[in-house]
Design an enzyme around this catalytic site. Sequence first.
Site, mmCIF file in Angstrom:
data_model
loop_
_atom_site.group_PDB
_atom_site.id
_atom_site.type_symbol
_atom_site.label_atom_id
_atom_site.label_comp_id
_atom_site.label_asym_id
_atom_site.label_seq_id
_atom_site.Cartn_x
_atom_site.Cartn_y
_atom_site.Cartn_z
ATOM 1 N N CYS A 144 5.821 12.009 2.214
ATOM 2 C CA CYS A 144 6.963 11.269 2.745
ATOM 3 C C CYS A 144 8.258 11.799 2.113
ATOM 4 O O CYS A 144 8.577 12.975 2.273
ATOM 5 C CB CYS A 144 6.756 9.779 2.506
ATOM 6 S SG CYS A 144 7.921 8.712 3.362
ATOM 7 N N ASP A 202 3.873 9.938 14.278
ATOM 8 C CA ASP A 202 4.809 9.733 13.174
ATOM 9 C C ASP A 202 6.175 9.349 13.730
ATOM 10 O O ASP A 202 6.532 9.719 14.847
ATOM 11 C CB ASP A 202 4.925 11.026 12.357
ATOM 12 C CG ASP A 202 5.425 10.791 10.938
ATOM 13 O OD1 ASP A 202 6.349 9.974 10.760
ATOM 14 O OD2 ASP A 202 4.879 11.421 10.010
ATOM 15 N N HIS A 233 2.469 7.909 10.584
ATOM 16 C CA HIS A 233 2.960 8.143 9.235
ATOM 17 C C HIS A 233 2.007 7.501 8.225
ATOM 18 O O HIS A 233 1.521 6.405 8.426
ATOM 19 C CB HIS A 233 4.361 7.547 9.089
ATOM 20 C CG HIS A 233 5.122 8.093 7.931
ATOM 21 N ND1 HIS A 233 5.710 9.336 7.949
ATOM 22 C CD2 HIS A 233 5.394 7.572 6.709
ATOM 23 C CE1 HIS A 233 6.317 9.556 6.794
ATOM 24 N NE2 HIS A 233 6.131 8.504 6.023
#
Length: 270
Positions: A144, A202, A233
Amino acid sequence: MCHERWSGGAEDARRYATPVALATEDGREMPGWTFRPFGPPGDGSGGGSGDGSGAGGRGTCLVVPDIYGPSPFYAELARLLAAEGYTATLVDYFFREGPLAERTREAAFRRRAGLDERRALRDLSAAVGRLGAGAPRTAVIGFCLAGQFALDLAAMRRDLATVSFYGFPEGVSGEVAVAAPRPVDLAGEITGPVLACWGTRDYIPLPVIQRFEKAMRDAGTDYTQLLLDGAGHGFLQGLVEEREDSAAARRAWLETLDFLAGAGLTGRAS
């Protein structure tokens, strides 16, 4: 965002770790937890030891967590890397800002607002220099926000093999004291091998991923991109608990292990 809600296995994973303090360039100490190989590479069994640089070790990995810091998920991931024969160190690059007041998205972004991301990159680079001293390459695995940091580090150093999970090629939105460079602008400075993993669901837009892929290809970088259909994600959490994206997580993990095995971390065949 990412892995703040997974708490299974936290105590068990931490039992395998040795706390470390990694000196930064300004004399501070970044805390970390080092998981050493506890069996022959790849068998996942107990017994034996290694430091990642001697006989039996596959190399050194720096595990760089998301905006929530070194949560239980990352301790478990580092333990899994140790089971594969790697020395894996999980670090807390938010050590200057202090712990989260509460494990919520709002608290995490409030803390990030005070982060000097360029200084955090220097802290992480110093950690690589200490953990990977003497090795041809060190693996950096970021997630991330730290998936972006991993790509930035790949442009800062020439001794890395980089894995970025759901990183932000064009930066993370939101308030921050000092923003890190956008990886898409640094493609021409990256020299080591890179594996980047995203899911098609995502919230990082596909055009952003495609622009980064083009920049990396145009620069002639040793770049592998894995785009997993239907995964969102934080999909790698499916590796440690059964959920709808577990198949994608298992595939990405196997790709990561293959990438690390061929990345020249030890200067000898795996």
